[in-house]
Every structure is written in C-alpha cells, then in structure tokens.
Design a protein around this motif. Structure first.
Motif, PDB file in Angstrom:
ATOM      1  N   ASP A 166       0.805  -1.367   0.120  1.00 28.26           N
ATOM      2  CA  ASP A 166      -0.102  -0.070   0.024  1.00 28.26           C
ATOM      3  C   ASP A 166       0.716   1.277  -0.093  1.00 28.26           C
ATOM      4  O   ASP A 166       0.348   2.352  -0.463  1.00 28.26           O
ATOM      5  N   ASP A 167       1.942   1.176   0.930  1.00 26.53           N
ATOM      6  CA  ASP A 167       2.704   2.568   0.687  1.00 26.53           C
ATOM      7  C   ASP A 167       3.351   2.947  -0.598  1.00 26.53           C
ATOM      8  O   ASP A 167       3.445   4.155  -1.117  1.00 26.53           O
ATOM      9  N   GLN A 168       3.502   1.690  -1.371  1.00 21.22           N
ATOM     10  CA  GLN A 168       3.936   2.200  -3.037  1.00 21.22           C
ATOM     11  C   GLN A 168       2.627   2.661  -3.962  1.00 21.22           C
ATOM     12  O   GLN A 168       3.006   3.442  -4.482  1.00 21.22           O
ATOM     13  N   LEU A 169       1.740   1.861  -3.476  1.00 19.28           N
ATOM     14  CA  LEU A 169       0.358   2.303  -4.363  1.00 19.28           C
ATOM     15  C   LEU A 169       0.054   3.740  -4.118  1.00 19.28           C
ATOM     16  O   LEU A 169      -0.313   4.760  -4.856  1.00 19.28           O
ATOM     17  N   PHE A 170       0.287   4.269  -2.813  1.00 16.42           N
ATOM     18  CA  PHE A 170       0.147   5.382  -2.459  1.00 16.42           C
ATOM     19  C   PHE A 170       1.110   6.444  -3.070  1.00 16.42           C
ATOM     20  O   PHE A 170       0.764   7.599  -3.407  1.00 16.42           O
ATOM     21  N   PHE A 171       2.393   5.856  -2.943  1.00 12.48           N
ATOM     22  CA  PHE A 171       3.387   7.059  -3.649  1.00 12.48           C
ATOM     23  C   PHE A 171       3.034   7.097  -5.060  1.00 12.48           C
ATOM     24  O   PHE A 171       3.283   7.996  -5.711  1.00 12.48           O
ATOM     25  N   LEU A 172       2.481   6.070  -5.762  1.00 12.76           N
ATOM     26  CA  LEU A 172       2.149   6.000  -7.250  1.00 12.76           C
ATOM     27  C   LEU A 172       0.975   7.149  -7.404  1.00 12.76           C
ATOM     28  O   LEU A 172       0.683   7.270  -8.837  1.00 12.76           O
ATOM     29  N   THR A 177      -5.955   0.055  -3.270  1.00 16.70           N
ATOM     30  CA  THR A 177      -4.869  -0.573  -2.376  1.00 16.70           C
ATOM     31  C   THR A 177      -4.686  -2.093  -2.960  1.00 16.70           C
ATOM     32  O   THR A 177      -5.075  -2.540  -3.969  1.00 16.70           O
ATOM     33  N   SER A 178      -3.825  -2.574  -2.168  1.00 18.95           N
ATOM     34  CA  SER A 178      -3.294  -3.863  -2.687  1.00 18.95           C
ATOM     35  C   SER A 178      -4.752  -5.061  -2.571  1.00 18.95           C
ATOM     36  O   SER A 178      -4.727  -5.856  -3.011  1.00 18.95           O
ATOM     37  N   LYS A 179      -5.380  -4.483  -1.365  1.00 20.21           N
ATOM     38  CA  LYS A 179      -6.649  -5.397  -1.221  1.00 20.21           C
ATOM     39  C   LYS A 179      -7.486  -5.623  -2.456  1.00 20.21           C
ATOM     40  O   LYS A 179      -8.067  -6.548  -2.913  1.00 20.21           O
ATOM     41  N   THR A 180      -7.409  -4.238  -2.932  1.00 20.84           N
ATOM     42  CA  THR A 180      -8.455  -4.050  -4.165  1.00 20.84           C
ATOM     43  C   THR A 180      -7.960  -4.959  -5.329  1.00 20.84           C
ATOM     44  O   THR A 180      -8.309  -5.694  -5.879  1.00 20.84           O
ATOM     45  N   ASP A 195      -8.492 -15.360 -18.829  1.00 22.82           N
ATOM     46  CA  ASP A 195      -7.028 -15.079 -18.328  1.00 22.82           C
ATOM     47  C   ASP A 195      -6.666 -13.986 -17.718  1.00 22.82           C
ATOM     48  O   ASP A 195      -7.367 -12.823 -18.099  1.00 22.82           O
ATOM     49  N   ILE A 196      -6.103 -13.892 -16.665  1.00 27.44           N
ATOM     50  CA  ILE A 196      -5.807 -12.702 -15.805  1.00 27.44           C
ATOM     51  C   ILE A 196      -4.123 -12.366 -15.922  1.00 27.44           C
ATOM     52  O   ILE A 196      -3.456 -13.049 -15.711  1.00 27.44           O
ATOM     53  N   GLY A 197      -3.970 -11.324 -16.546  1.00 32.19           N
ATOM     54  CA  GLY A 197      -2.866 -10.486 -16.616  1.00 32.19           C
ATOM     55  C   GLY A 197      -2.621  -9.545 -15.647  1.00 32.19           C
ATOM     56  O   GLY A 197      -3.112  -8.925 -15.312  1.00 32.19           O
ATOM     57  N   VAL A 198      -1.158  -9.518 -14.859  1.00 28.58           N
ATOM     58  CA  VAL A 198      -0.873  -8.429 -13.729  1.00 28.58           C
ATOM     59  C   VAL A 198       0.009  -7.713 -14.255  1.00 28.58           C
ATOM     60  O   VAL A 198       1.262  -8.275 -14.422  1.00 28.58           O
ATOM     61  N   HIS A 199       0.023  -6.325 -14.183  1.00 31.68           N
ATOM     62  CA  HIS A 199       1.214  -5.446 -14.414  1.00 31.68           C
ATOM     63  C   HIS A 199       1.838  -5.150 -13.080  1.00 31.68           C
ATOM     64  O   HIS A 199       1.195  -4.633 -12.176  1.00 31.68           O
ATOM     65  N   LEU A 200       3.024  -5.214 -13.266  1.00 34.33           N
ATOM     66  CA  LEU A 200       3.658  -4.921 -11.848  1.00 34.33           C
ATOM     67  C   LEU A 200       4.920  -3.827 -12.294  1.00 34.33           C
ATOM     68  O   LEU A 200       5.341  -3.968 -13.298  1.00 34.33           O
ATOM     69  N   ILE A 201       4.996  -2.983 -11.335  1.00 30.10           N
ATOM     70  CA  ILE A 201       5.896  -1.814 -11.527  1.00 30.10           C
ATOM     71  C   ILE A 201       7.292  -2.033 -10.409  1.00 30.10           C
ATOM     72  O   ILE A 201       7.091  -2.040  -9.331  1.00 30.10           O
ATOM     73  N   PHE A 202       8.469  -2.230 -10.986  1.00 32.52           N
ATOM     74  CA  PHE A 202       9.787  -2.349  -9.953  1.00 32.52           C
ATOM     75  C   PHE A 202      10.580  -1.319 -10.327  1.00 32.52           C
ATOM     76  O   PHE A 202      10.437  -0.019 -11.473  1.00 32.52           O
ATOM     77  N   GLY A 203      11.217  -0.853  -9.353  1.00 34.65           N
ATOM     78  CA  GLY A 203      11.814   0.388  -9.135  1.00 34.65           C
ATOM     79  C   GLY A 203      11.473   1.490  -8.452  1.00 34.65           C
ATOM     80  O   GLY A 203      11.650   2.778  -8.543  1.00 34.65           O
ATOM     81  N   GLN A 204      10.418   1.080  -7.568  1.00 30.84           N
ATOM     82  CA  GLN A 204       9.865   2.120  -6.849  1.00 30.84           C
ATOM     83  C   GLN A 204      10.588   2.274  -5.362  1.00 30.84           C
ATOM     84  O   GLN A 204      11.425   1.321  -5.308  1.00 30.84           O
ATOM     85  N   PRO A 205      10.215   3.185  -4.778  1.00 25.24           N
ATOM     86  CA  PRO A 205      11.017   3.422  -3.270  1.00 25.24           C
ATOM     87  C   PRO A 205      10.443   1.991  -2.483  1.00 25.24           C
ATOM     88  O   PRO A 205       9.357   1.584  -2.804  1.00 25.24           O
ATOM     89  N   ASN A 206      11.288   1.532  -1.545  1.00 23.85           N
ATOM     90  CA  ASN A 206      10.995   0.430  -0.680  1.00 23.85           C
ATOM     91  C   ASN A 206      10.872  -1.178  -1.616  1.00 23.85           C
ATOM     92  O   ASN A 206      10.083  -1.686  -1.008  1.00 23.85           O
ATOM     93  N   ASP A 207      11.304  -0.996  -2.669  1.00 20.21           N
ATOM     94  CA  ASP A 207      11.549  -2.233  -3.314  1.00 20.21           C
ATOM     95  C   ASP A 207      12.611  -3.183  -2.730  1.00 20.21           C
ATOM     96  O   ASP A 207      13.524  -3.293  -3.469  1.00 20.21           O
ATOM     97  N   THR A 208      12.231  -3.676  -1.450  1.00 21.38           N
ATOM     98  CA  THR A 208      13.369  -4.649  -1.132  1.00 21.38           C
ATOM     99  C   THR A 208      13.252  -5.845  -1.682  1.00 21.38           C
ATOM    100  O   THR A 208      12.267  -6.114  -2.323  1.00 21.38           O
TER     101      THR A 208
END
Ligand code: SF4
Length: 318
Positions: A166-172, A177-180, A195-208
C-alpha cells in the motif's frame, strides 16, 4: 516442482529462454503465432475524470499509456485495420488479439463497452481480446459480459496492479489498495473464464528483496495467468518528473532493475507466463530518465544474458 540448472524441465518448452514467454503460451493455446493489435478507444480513467478527487498516477503521461495515441481519433474498426497492417509486417502473424490498451477500458456504460468488445470480435482473424483496466474498475455487472466472451472466444483482462504494497500504491497515487488488487483478481477468476494478466512496476521506493520475493509468492497464490513487468521510468509533464528534478526520485539503473526482475522470476511459478520484462518508453521525446528504457531490446538482452551467466531460471526458487 523445483527446477535446477541440471533439470531445466520447463525451459526446454520455452523456446530456449530461461523464463516462460507469453508467445509460447499463445502458441500452445492457438497452435500458431499470435500478435496483439493495440488500440486507443477509452479516454477516461477514474484518476483523470473531471471532478475526480484523485490525481493522475505520478508516472502517467497524458496519453494514458496508449501505444498508438495518434490514431485515437479513428473509430475502433479503422484502428484495428490500420494497426493490423503495421503488426502484420512487424510480426509476420496471421492471427491477432485486439488489445484495448489506453486508459481504463471498463469505464463506460455497460452497453457501450459490450458493443465495443463485440464489434472488435467481428473483424477477420481476430481470435480474442485483451482488455486493460484497473482493479477498482471491474463492477459486478460487467462480469456476465466477460463471461460471455470468455466462453466463446479468448479473453484476457490485464489489471494494473503495479504493486502489492500500500505504501507504494500511495506513492504512485494509484487510488486503490493492494486488497483491491487481490479482490479484483479473485472476482474475475470466480465469475469468468478470462485469463488474468497482472502489471507490476519495479524500481519504486521500498523495493526490498524480501518484497520482490513476497510479490512473486503473492502472484503464485492467486489465479494469475501472466505478468507484465515495467521499470518505473520518468516521463515529461508527470509528477514523477518533478520528484526526479527535485532529487527525490532516482530511477533504477539497468543493473539494479535486472537484479529485481531475476529475483522475481526465480520465485515465480514456472506455470505463469511473462508478457514483458521491462517497459519501453515508446514516445522517446517524452522520456526524461533512465536512458536505457528507450532501447527496446537492450534491457531484454541484458536480463536474459544475466540469467544465462548466473545459470538461473524462472521458478528455480519457487
Ligand atoms: S496510469 Fe492508468 S489509472 Fe493511472 S492516471 Fe494513467 S490512465 Fe489513469
């Protein structure tokens, strides 16, 4: 099944790649090569609606991620026919999926949406649809429309989840939310055969590292068919550009991004196909940073070559 480099059971079926490309999935499904025809029909999303309390996502350009935004003034069938010509030359494909790409393609009157989807399916050589949307724009009333299409033709719903934190979704500034994300994926799976495809973004703050692994594990647990990976890049006239120029956001270099993608893939189930390893800034004049994202093949070659050098595969840590 755990994979080892000595037993690359899945990679034998992946056209020699170290991850499961969606082109292979489509070839298995349709028995032939399939190409996507991207069209720009929708001009709306909840974040950009007039009167909305939300703001545009911080990375989003004014075209709403459309590949062929200049054709948005053409009508739907015109766009399909025009772009089909381009795609045919480029990919030498004879069969196609129409990709409703720009903005949010489930945000309109039900009849309008159903008419658009059906109209696209009337064109010759169209095997099905790919519909891009947000997790919070999948109302119950749309599910029978999707179910009807998905039982007759191929249907993929691409959800812009972007993160499961959620902190990343808020930043973006996504406005969900993640729950959504989880509820949307579950609902589509329960009520349709898409079929379900999911987009993900890497390179955000807190990407541990632990978050990247957790993201793969979350995807593995959900009824997800494929993933599309993007690096967070900075485009002109976006809020992210302001943060970048103020020194508050530094995009990943190719090396850092590659590490994240490989870590994610190693923990991803080998049964989940991969649409894309990195985003491409298709409008080069709008790209601010990083420069490597304007070269279509370089990041892919770099990631694939690093996987070969380190002898790892998608799913070998699954
Ligand atoms: S990324 Fe999608 S949801 Fe976000 S502002 Fe752009 S079009 Fe809207």
């Amino acid at each position: 099944m755990a994979l080892t480099s000595k037993n690359p059971a899945y990679s034998d079926r992946w056209m020699g790649r170290r991850y499961y490309p969606i082109s292979q999935y489509f070839k298995n499904l349709f028995g032939e090569r399939i190409a996507k025809i991207a069209i720009s029909v929708s001009e709306a999303c909840p974040n950009r609606r007039i009167g909305s309390k939300l703001e545009p996502c911080i990375f989003c350009d004014e075209w709403g991620s459309a590949a062929y935004h200049r054709e948005a003034s053409r009508d739907l069938l015109d766009q399909i026919r025009f772009n089909k010509g381009l795609v045919t030359r480029r990919h030498k494909a004879k069969n196609f999926l129409v990709y409703f790409q720009s903005y949010t393609n489930t945000l309109d009157k039900l009849e309008t949406l159903a008419h658009r989807y059906q109209l696209a399916l009337t064109e010759p050589d169209i095997k099905g649809l790919v519909i891009g949307t947000r997790p919070d724009c999948l109302p119950d009333r749309l599910m029978p429309v999707f179910e009807d299409i998905s039982t007759r033709r191929y249907l993929m719903i691409e959800i812009g989840a972007q993160s499961f934190f959620d902190d990343q979704l808020f930043f973006l500034k996504r406005g969900h939310t993640s729950k959504t994300n989880i509820q949307a994926i579950q609902k589509l799976s329960d009520l349709t055969h898409a079929d379900i495809g999911v987009h993900l973004i890497f390179g955000q703050p807190n990407d541990t590292k632990s978050r990247i692994i957790e993201t793969a594990q979350r995807i593995n647990e959900l009824p997800v068919n494929n993933v599309k990976l993007h690096n967070l890049h900075v485009l002109k006239n976006t809020e992210l550009a302001n943060l970048y120029f103020d020194g508050e956001f530094i995009p990943d270099c190719l090396e850092e991004y590659t590490e994240k993608v490989i870590l994610f893939l190693r923990h991803l189930s080998p049964k989940i196909s991969v649409q894309r390893l990195a985003g491409l800034a298709s409008r080069w004049d709008e790209l601010v940073a990083p420069g490597w994202t304007r070269e279509k093949m370089r990041p892919i070659d770099f990631i694939e070559s690093r996987m070969r050098q380190t002898d790892c595969y998608q799913g070998d840590l699954f």
